[in-house]
Design a protein around this motif. Structure first.
Motif, short mmCIF file in Angstrom:
data_model
loop_
_atom_site.label_atom_id
_atom_site.label_comp_id
_atom_site.label_asym_id
_atom_site.label_seq_id
_atom_site.Cartn_x
_atom_site.Cartn_y
_atom_site.Cartn_z
N LEU A 121 0.82 -1.22 0.00
CA LEU A 121 0.00 0.00 0.00
C LEU A 121 0.85 1.26 0.00
N ASP A 122 0.28 2.38 -0.48
CA ASP A 122 1.06 3.61 -0.42
C ASP A 122 1.07 4.14 1.02
N VAL A 123 1.97 5.09 1.27
CA VAL A 123 2.27 5.47 2.65
C VAL A 123 1.04 5.96 3.43
N THR A 124 0.19 6.77 2.79
CA THR A 124 -0.98 7.31 3.50
C THR A 124 -1.93 6.18 3.87
N VAL A 125 -2.19 5.29 2.90
CA VAL A 125 -3.12 4.19 3.17
C VAL A 125 -2.51 3.25 4.21
N GLN A 126 -1.19 3.06 4.12
CA GLN A 126 -0.48 2.25 5.13
C GLN A 126 -0.81 2.73 6.53
N ALA A 127 -0.67 4.04 6.73
CA ALA A 127 -0.90 4.61 8.06
C ALA A 127 -2.33 4.37 8.50
N GLN A 128 -3.28 4.51 7.56
CA GLN A 128 -4.70 4.30 7.92
C GLN A 128 -4.93 2.85 8.32
N VAL A 129 -4.37 1.91 7.55
CA VAL A 129 -4.60 0.49 7.85
C VAL A 129 -3.97 0.12 9.20
N LEU A 130 -2.80 0.67 9.48
CA LEU A 130 -2.15 0.37 10.76
C LEU A 130 -2.98 0.93 11.92
N GLU A 131 -3.54 2.09 11.68
CA GLU A 131 -4.39 2.70 12.71
C GLU A 131 -5.62 1.83 12.98
N VAL A 132 -6.20 1.31 11.90
CA VAL A 132 -7.35 0.40 12.06
C VAL A 132 -6.93 -0.81 12.89
N LEU A 133 -5.77 -1.36 12.57
CA LEU A 133 -5.30 -2.55 13.30
C LEU A 133 -5.15 -2.26 14.79
N LEU A 134 -4.55 -1.11 15.10
CA LEU A 134 -4.35 -0.75 16.51
C LEU A 134 -5.68 -0.56 17.23
N GLY A 135 -6.62 0.12 16.54
CA GLY A 135 -7.94 0.35 17.13
C GLY A 135 -8.64 -0.97 17.43
N ILE A 136 -8.53 -1.90 16.48
CA ILE A 136 -9.19 -3.21 16.64
C ILE A 136 -8.59 -3.97 17.82
N LYS A 137 -7.29 -3.87 17.94
CA LYS A 137 -6.62 -4.59 19.05
C LYS A 137 -7.24 -4.17 20.38
N ASP A 138 -7.43 -2.86 20.54
CA ASP A 138 -8.02 -2.38 21.80
C ASP A 138 -9.48 -2.78 21.90
N GLU A 139 -10.17 -2.68 20.78
CA GLU A 139 -11.61 -2.98 20.75
C GLU A 139 -11.87 -4.43 21.17
N ILE A 140 -11.08 -5.37 20.64
CA ILE A 140 -11.36 -6.78 20.95
C ILE A 140 -10.38 -7.33 22.00
N ASP A 141 -9.59 -6.44 22.58
CA ASP A 141 -8.67 -6.81 23.66
C ASP A 141 -7.77 -7.99 23.28
N SER A 142 -7.06 -7.82 22.16
CA SER A 142 -6.21 -8.91 21.68
C SER A 142 -4.75 -8.46 21.69
N ALA A 143 -3.89 -9.22 21.05
CA ALA A 143 -2.49 -8.81 20.86
C ALA A 143 -2.19 -8.90 19.37
N ILE A 144 -1.14 -8.22 18.94
CA ILE A 144 -0.75 -8.28 17.53
C ILE A 144 0.71 -8.72 17.42
N MET A 145 0.95 -9.69 16.53
CA MET A 145 2.33 -10.01 16.16
C MET A 145 2.50 -9.42 14.76
N LEU A 146 3.33 -8.41 14.66
CA LEU A 146 3.47 -7.67 13.42
C LEU A 146 4.79 -8.04 12.76
N ILE A 147 4.70 -8.61 11.56
CA ILE A 147 5.91 -9.05 10.87
C ILE A 147 6.21 -8.06 9.76
N THR A 148 7.40 -7.51 9.74
CA THR A 148 7.69 -6.49 8.73
C THR A 148 9.19 -6.39 8.48
N HIS A 149 9.53 -5.89 7.27
CA HIS A 149 10.95 -5.63 7.01
C HIS A 149 11.24 -4.15 7.31
#
Ligand code: SF4
Length: 338
Positions: free
Chosen positions: A188-216
């Motif tokens: 994804l391009d940088v702006t959309v990247q930031a939005q998707v990551l924000e969604v992921l973080l919000g969801i983590k709190d919403e469903i009280d989970s953890a995230i294993m984030l794999i990235t280079h």
């Protein structure tokens, strides 16, 4: 306060049998992930990060893959010993994975509603009507506008960023306790990247989970992770909190990853990619596997003769490095030898 211990990987070893020899893809990797945490695994391609994630869920094809050692404790239960039925239950239901490329992971012939809803029909026994309603709620949760209309559309009718949100909606449909996101924003391009990551973080709190984030990409890690594990050639090079990794970096490979990041304060500065190539995992260099690329390497001494252990570098119990000269590096006293 630290959340509940969800996943504890201990001394994981994974090999692949190939025509050219045995590839030691993961070599003695250990880490813990707790509820509420974002745990990032960073490294170049071939460093073993995706293989580590796939072994957790038993997703590696055997053969050629072979998990030759270690334990994967999911809330105390060793998933390496789990039956195929139990693993199916865990996948999607308790631990879900978000892949890099939604176009290959989503089925082009089914509506997104059906694909999101299928998860809860399989894992939660919902009927079609309930599943469709649940899919609409999940699409709304990941920020897809007009979810009651979009639910009946097909993946090709969505933009790249929206498709990635659909993937996240699928992954969270059963409210898993751990989300494994493998390069979730690389395409994804940088702006959309930031939005998707924000969604992921919000969801983590919403469903009280953890995230294993794999990235280079260490840049993605900076804004998001709590703890970071840097992998090189199937081993852990460094592990620590995000502040320790960024402000008290204790491994020359991590320094190299940082230097290859674009700088926000001087974007015109030339990027410095790490010189050389990652080694072949069939014939690893002797001693520290990073030594052929390391500008601090002591080529007459231990760097070429001995494999460094992942050792604590301060008293915090959190920061570890597999470099003989970690303390000197942190103190800014390590001499560049070539
Ligand atoms: Fe470089 Fe030696 Fe440290 Fe390895 S142990 S990272 S070769 S200085």
């Amino acid at each position: 306060m630290a959340g509940e211990l969800l996943l504890s990987v201990k001394d994981l070893e994974v090999r692949f049998r190939t025509e050219d020899g045995i590839v030691q893809a993961v070599n003695g990797v250990s880490f813990d992930i707790r509820r509420g945490q974002v745990f990032a695994v960073v490294g170049e391609s071939g460093s073993g990060k995706s293989v580590t994630a796939m072994s957790i869920l038993g997703l590696l094809p055997k053969p050629p893959a072979d998990v030759t050692g270690g334990r994967v404790l999911w809330r105390g239960e060793d998933l390496l010993q789990a039956t195929p039925d139990r693993l199916r239950e865990v996948r999607g239901g308790e631990i879900a994975m978000i892949f890099q490329d939604p176009l290959t992971a989503l089925n082009p012939v089914h509506t997104v509603g059906r694909q999101v809803g299928e998860m809860v029909m399989v894992h939660r026994g919902m009927n079609k009507k309930q599943a469709r309603q649940h899919a609409i709620e999940m699409l709304e949760l990941v920020g897809i506008p007009q979810p009651d209309k979009r639910v009946d559309m097909h993946p090709h009718e969505f933009s790249g960023g929206m498709r990635q949100r659909v993937m996240i909606a699928m992954a969270i449909a059963c409210k898993p306790q751990l989300l494994i996101a493998d390069e979730p924003t690389t395409a994804l391009d940088v702006t959309v990247q930031a939005q998707v990551l924000e969604v992921l973080l919000g969801i983590k709190d919403e469903i009280d989970s953890a995230i294993m984030l794999i990235t280079h990409d260490l840049g993605v890690v900076a804004g998001m992770a709590d703890e970071v594990m840097v992998m090189y050639a199937g081993r852990q090079a460094e592990r620590g909190t995000v502040d320790q990794i960024f402000y008290r970096c204790a491994h020359p490979y991590t320094v190299g990853l940082m230097e290859s990041l674009p700088r926000l304060d001087s974007p015109d500065d030339e990027l410095k990619p790490i010189g050389g190539q990652p080694p072949s995992l069939i014939t690893l260099p002797s001693g520290c596997a990073f030594h052929p690329r390391c500008r601090y390497a002591d080529l007459q001494g231990r760097c070429v003769s001995t494999v460094p252990d992942l050792a604590e570098v301060d008293g915090s119990g959190m920061h570890r490095s597999a470099c003989f000269f970690a303390e000197e590096l942190i103190a800014g006293e390590l001499e560049v030898r070539r």
